[in-house]
Each structure stands twice: as structure tokens, then as C-alpha cells.
Design an enzyme around this catalytic site. Structure first.
Site, PDB file in Angstrom:
ATOM      1  N   SER A  59       0.754  -1.324  -0.023  1.00 15.80           N
ATOM      2  CA  SER A  59       0.076   0.011  -0.058  1.00 15.80           C
ATOM      3  C   SER A  59       0.793   1.269  -0.076  1.00 15.80           C
ATOM      4  O   SER A  59       0.785   2.118  -0.917  1.00 15.80           O
ATOM      5  CB  SER A  59      -0.989  -0.094   1.084  1.00 15.80           C
ATOM      6  OG  SER A  59      -1.804  -1.011   1.147  1.00 15.80           O
TER       7      SER A  59
ATOM      8  N   ASN B  27      -5.655  -8.961  -7.868  1.00 14.92           N
ATOM      9  CA  ASN B  27      -5.843  -9.816  -6.576  1.00 14.92           C
ATOM     10  C   ASN B  27      -7.120 -10.378  -6.513  1.00 14.92           C
ATOM     11  O   ASN B  27      -7.206 -11.302  -5.825  1.00 14.92           O
ATOM     12  CB  ASN B  27      -5.703  -8.790  -5.728  1.00 14.92           C
ATOM     13  CG  ASN B  27      -6.425  -7.255  -5.603  1.00 14.92           C
ATOM     14  OD1 ASN B  27      -6.342  -6.663  -6.583  1.00 14.92           O
ATOM     15  ND2 ASN B  27      -7.308  -7.329  -4.498  1.00 14.92           N
TER      16      ASN B  27
ATOM     17  N   CYS C  20     -10.644  -6.269   1.811  1.00 16.72           N
ATOM     18  CA  CYS C  20     -10.987  -5.202   2.193  1.00 16.72           C
ATOM     19  C   CYS C  20     -12.344  -4.737   2.043  1.00 16.72           C
ATOM     20  O   CYS C  20     -12.736  -3.811   2.740  1.00 16.72           O
ATOM     21  CB  CYS C  20     -10.178  -4.168   1.505  1.00 16.72           C
ATOM     22  SG  CYS C  20      -8.527  -4.622   0.952  1.00 16.72           S
TER      23      CYS C  20
ATOM     24  N   GLY D  81       5.989  -8.202   0.895  1.00 19.20           N
ATOM     25  CA  GLY D  81       6.626  -9.360   1.373  1.00 19.20           C
ATOM     26  C   GLY D  81       5.748 -10.398   1.689  1.00 19.20           C
ATOM     27  O   GLY D  81       5.835 -11.665   1.242  1.00 19.20           O
ATOM     28  N   HIS D  82       4.494 -10.071   2.220  1.00 24.22           N
ATOM     29  CA  HIS D  82       3.686 -11.303   2.714  1.00 24.22           C
ATOM     30  C   HIS D  82       2.840 -11.930   1.640  1.00 24.22           C
ATOM     31  O   HIS D  82       2.081 -12.842   1.922  1.00 24.22           O
ATOM     32  CB  HIS D  82       2.466 -10.535   3.871  1.00 24.22           C
ATOM     33  CG  HIS D  82       1.349  -9.658   3.464  1.00 24.22           C
ATOM     34  ND1 HIS D  82       0.164 -10.047   3.339  1.00 24.22           N
ATOM     35  CD2 HIS D  82       1.304  -8.658   3.154  1.00 24.22           C
ATOM     36  CE1 HIS D  82      -0.693  -9.121   3.138  1.00 24.22           C
ATOM     37  NE2 HIS D  82      -0.004  -8.039   2.905  1.00 24.22           N
TER      38      HIS D  82
ATOM     39  N   GLN E 146       0.639  -9.061  -6.487  1.00 23.94           N
ATOM     40  CA  GLN E 146       0.125 -10.375  -6.567  1.00 23.94           C
ATOM     41  C   GLN E 146       1.140 -10.949  -7.643  1.00 23.94           C
ATOM     42  O   GLN E 146       1.018 -12.613  -7.871  1.00 23.94           O
ATOM     43  CB  GLN E 146      -1.263 -10.465  -7.306  1.00 23.94           C
ATOM     44  CG  GLN E 146      -2.198 -10.001  -6.396  1.00 23.94           C
ATOM     45  CD  GLN E 146      -2.296 -10.894  -5.147  1.00 23.94           C
ATOM     46  OE1 GLN E 146      -2.283 -12.030  -5.194  1.00 23.94           O
ATOM     47  NE2 GLN E 146      -2.873 -10.469  -4.012  1.00 23.94           N
TER      48      GLN E 146
HETATM   49  C1  LIG Z   1      -2.214  -7.166  -0.832  1.00 26.78           C
HETATM   50  C2  LIG Z   1      -2.074  -6.049  -1.955  1.00 26.78           C
HETATM   51  C3  LIG Z   1      -1.773  -4.867  -1.781  1.00 26.78           C
HETATM   52  C4  LIG Z   1      -1.394  -4.219  -0.458  1.00 26.78           C
HETATM   53  O1  LIG Z   1      -0.376  -4.769   0.049  1.00 26.78           O
HETATM   54  P1  LIG Z   1      -0.095  -4.665   1.716  1.00 26.78           P
HETATM   55  O2  LIG Z   1       1.443  -5.130   1.705  1.00 26.78           O
HETATM   56  O3  LIG Z   1      -0.942  -5.458   2.188  1.00 26.78           O
HETATM   57  O4  LIG Z   1      -0.136  -3.159   2.138  1.00 26.78           O
HETATM   58  C5  LIG Z   1      -1.657  -3.860  -3.035  1.00 26.78           C
HETATM   59  N1  LIG Z   1      -1.842  -4.284  -4.192  1.00 26.78           N
HETATM   60  C6  LIG Z   1      -2.394  -5.460  -4.461  1.00 26.78           C
HETATM   61  C7  LIG Z   1      -2.627  -6.069  -5.811  1.00 26.78           C
HETATM   62  C8  LIG Z   1      -2.415  -6.470  -3.372  1.00 26.78           C
HETATM   63  O5  LIG Z   1      -2.608  -7.691  -3.656  1.00 26.78           O
END
Ligand SMILES: *Cc1c(COP(=O)(O)O)cnc(C)c1O
Length: 420
Positions: A96, A176, A349, A225-226, A204
């Protein structure tokens, strides 16, 4: 057996008890687009970094300098996975923040040159959409590229939208929710030719699809990262050397003055390890995970009045997203959870709000159908046995919900028309 009428904590405790007794199957995690389990390697690197490299990388004595070396190595590792140079990588608090900084910086720098136009898609993540909407309120003009049921942008539409005053084109690498992959290399070539800054939210895609920022003519790219088995709360922004970047957070001179704040070194090192690991296995994982995805799509296609959302290809290897007519996504999720399947309806979200997904609406799904959506996102941690269990569970739950749905009854009696 159904336990979904019980309250949250009570239900969870009861389910854990049943799993222990062997009366409920083990849980199946099929929401890897929301987050992924931290890999064993990433966990070890993080703990090791906390234990051994706890100095501040900005300090000049050896405790600091050893930490600075770990930071530099992480920068080199992330850069190598993207075909970038280490000095083109900026660490952030996540996807984000990377999206926000890239877009706001490009917009503000454009404005200084009299450019006040931004091009994006209606299917971006909210980190992009809400940032662009904020800039629109501040006077920027925004073009949302046309979108059809494929969920894929047409390069000709990007070409037609570019004007002399375009400050930025921002198009996500892969979606996503519906997993569709955009023609990034062709958009990149077009933007480079026209001299327009090109940003892509690759949150993604990173670690799942091959990325080469040079070959693809990408000026700015966000990752997190996650989403590839690294830790949460850490991400990176790639910015091509010749593209200027404004800082978003004011403070110290970390990240070459572009991102203030003492670096979260354990998370950064853990993310770099996870990305390196993911990139080393990218082809093998792609092959395996897409075979799981295809089996899941084929299995769920047997359910009548259901439809896959977005084109089948090009699509992220692990993404499956269906709409089922006559049912409600939230109930579907809760009942699947009781069968041990963790899935998602819309994006994390938006779940919790009653608005259907903006992505499903943008690809032309009517409101009532978009409400009955189910996203299952697989990974190399899943198995074919799990896919078979998911198919059986979804079939059972969709049947159950339709049998008690007045909307479904009206559809069956012909009092309402099927949309899909
Ligand atoms: C998860 C996601 C984000 C946000 O990433 P965070 O590290 O959770 O802030 C932004 N863009 C896409 C396409 C995502 O899947």
C-alpha cells in the site's frame, strides 16, 4: 454437521476440538491472495537478523555497519529478482505504501511540468484506486481504461488514452481478485515510447510470475513481502534510476532520502529471503500450482449457473474466482469455513461491507450475481487432495444455500431470469 449458528469464539473453539478428535478434517488454506504463511527460511532469517544484527544501519560503529551490510544484501537480492539495480530499490512498510508513494510522487512531479492527467484501470487494488481518487479531488484528471468481461486491459486503449499532459500510467501486473494478468511489457514499451512514467502494482505477481523491469520497460513497481511467504508490514518500491522519486514520509535520510524511518531490518531481510526463494522455484511452482488451479476450475465448472470471473488465461497460477447465482458470498464463506476451507468473497478489504466487489462490477457482473462470488487462491503449499475436497465442499454448500434461498426458488420457477 453444521455449527455455523454458534457465536465466533465458541464456534472456533468447538471446531478445534472436533479437528483434534478427528471428526472434522484439517483446515485447507485457500486464500493465498490475502496473505501467505511465512516460509521457514524467511522465519529463520528474521530471527537470525533480530539476534545478530540489531544495530541501527545508520550508525557508524560496527554494530551498525554489520546491520547496514545485511540491509544492502537484501537490497541486492530484491533487485536481482526483478532485473533491477540495488540502488533502484526502496524498502517500504508494504504494498500500500509503495503504491501511494509511486503514484503521488509521479503526479506531483508531473504537475510541476504542467501535466495533470493520470491513466489507470477500474480493477486496481484500493491502494491505487483511492490514491488516484484523492488526486482527482485535488484537480488531476483521471482516465479509467475500458474494461470488459475478460478483465484484461487492451494496449490500444492505453495508446488512445495517452495525451501530452499525461503524468502517469498505472496498471496492475495481475489482479488480486480475478487473477487476470495484464499485458505489462506492451504497455511498458508504449509508455517508454511516449515518454510517460509507467507504474505497476505487482504485489500479486512478484514471486509468482517472472518479472524483468528492464525488458518490460517498467519505471516503477510495487511489491509486498506477505504475498510470497515473507513477513507482513514490509514491501518494496522499484524506481528506475532516471525516474525521480519524491519522499512520502519526512524524517531521516534513510533509503537515500526517499523514505524516512529506521529500517525494519528483520522484515526486510525476511522478505528478501522469501522473494529469492520464490524466484528460484518460480517455474516449478507455476507448473504445479496452475495444474491445481485448472483442476479446481474444471471441478467447479460442473455447478450449474456458476461462471468463472475473468478470462481463463492469462491468469495467476493460483487464482480461481467464481460467481454462483442465487446465493450470497458471505454465507458461502462461513459454511465453507465450517468445512475447513478458508476462502474469500470479494477482497478482504471489502468483506465486512455489503458493497459487491468493484472488480466484479467493472467486468460487468450485475450486483446480485457479484454478491455470490467466491475467490479461492492456491499456492505450492496446497495439494490435489485439497482441491478435490474443496470441489466437494463447494458443491455441497452451494446446493444447501440454494435450497433455502427464495431467490433461487424464484429462478427455478421461472419468476426470475437467470443471469448466468
Ligand atoms: C495485498 C495487495 C496490496 C497491499 O499490500 P499490503 O502489503 O498489504 O499493503 C496492494 N495491491 C495488491 C494487488 C495486493 O494484492
Amino acid at each position: 454437521m453444521l455449527y455455523w449458528t454458534q457465536g465466533g469464539a465458541e464456534r472456533t473453539a468447538h471446531r478445534r476440538y472436533l479437528i483434534r478428535k478427528g471428526e472434522l478434517p484439517l483446515r485447507i488454506y485457500a486464500d493465498n491472495a490475502a496473505t501467505t504463511q511465512t516460509s521457514e527460511l524467511a522465519r529463520r532469517v528474521m530471527v537470525d537478523t533480530m539476534d545478530r544484527y540489531w544495530g541501527n544501519p545508520s550508525s557508524l560503529y560496527s554494530f551498525g555497519q554489520e546491520a547496514a551490510e545485511v540491509l544492502y544484501q537484501a537490497r541486492c537480492d530484491v533487485a536481482a529478482c526483478l532485473g533491477a539495480k540495488p540502488e533502484e530499490i526502496y524498502f517500504t512498510s508494504g504494498g500500500s505504501e509503495a503504491d501511494n508513494q509511486a503514484i503521488v510522487s509521479a503526479a506531483q512531479l508531473g504537475k510541476r511540468k504542467g501535466k495533470n492527467h493520470i491513466i489507470t484501470t477500474p480493477i486496481e487494488h484500493h491502494a491505487v484506486l483511492h490514491t488516484v481518487e484523492k488526486l482527482a479531488k485535488e484537480g488531476f484528471e483521471v482516465t479509467y481504461l475500458p474494461m470488459d468481461e475478460s478483465g484484461i486491459v487492451k494496449v490500444e486503449d492505453v495508446a488512445a488514452a495517452i495525451r501530452p499532459e499525461t503524468a502517469l500510467v498505472t496498471v496492475m501486473f495481475a489482479n488480486n481478485e480475478i487473477g487476470t494478468v495484464q499485458p505489462i511489457a506492451r504497455i511498458g514499451a508504449l509508455c517508454r515510447e511516449k515518454g510517460v512514467v509507467f507504474h505497476t502494482d505487482a504485489v500479486q505477481a512478484a514471486g509468482h510470475l517472472a518479472i524483468d523491469v528492464e525488458e518490460m520497460n517498467i519505471d516503477m513497481l510495487s511489491l509486498s513481502g506477505h504475498k510470497f511467504h515473507g513477513p507482513r508490514g514490509v514491501g518494496a518500491l522499484y524506481v528506475r534510476k532516471k525516474v525521480p522519486l519524491l519522499s512520502f514520509i519526512q524524517g531521516g535520510a534513510q533509503e537515500r532520502g526517499r523514505r524516512a524511518g529506521t529500517e525494519n531490518l528483520p522484515a526486510i531481510a525476511g522478505m528478501a529471503a522469501a522473494l529469492t526463494e520464490a524466484c528460484a522455484h518460480i517455474d516449478e511452482h507455476y507448473k504445479y500450482v496452475s495444474s491445481l488451479r485448472d483442476a479446481l476450475i474444471d471441478g467447479l465448472s460442473a455447478i450449474p449457473h456458476g461462471a468463472l470471473n475473468g478470462a481463463r488465461a492469462p491468469r495467476l497460477p493460483g487464482n480461481v474466482n467464481f460467481c454462483f447465482e442465487g446465493i450470497e458470498g458471505e454465507s458461502l464463506l462461513l459454511l465453507l469455513d465450517d468445512k475447513g476451507v478458508s476462502a474469500s468473497s470479494g477482497s478482504a478489504c471489502t468483506s465486512g461491507s455489503l458493497d459487491p466487489s468493484h472488480v466484479l462490477l467493472a467486468i460487468g457482473r450485475p450486483h446480485e450475481v457479484a454478491h455470490g462470488s467466491l475467490r479461492l487462491t492456491l499456492d505450492y503449499t496446497n495439494t490435489m487432495e485439497e482441491v478435490n475436497e474443496i470441489v466437494a465442499a463447494v458443491k455441497e454448500v452451494v446446493d444447501y444455500l440454494r435450497n433455502m434461498s427464495p431467490v433461487w426458488k424464484a429462478l427455478e420457477k421461472g419468476e426470475r431470469k437467470y443471469v448466468i
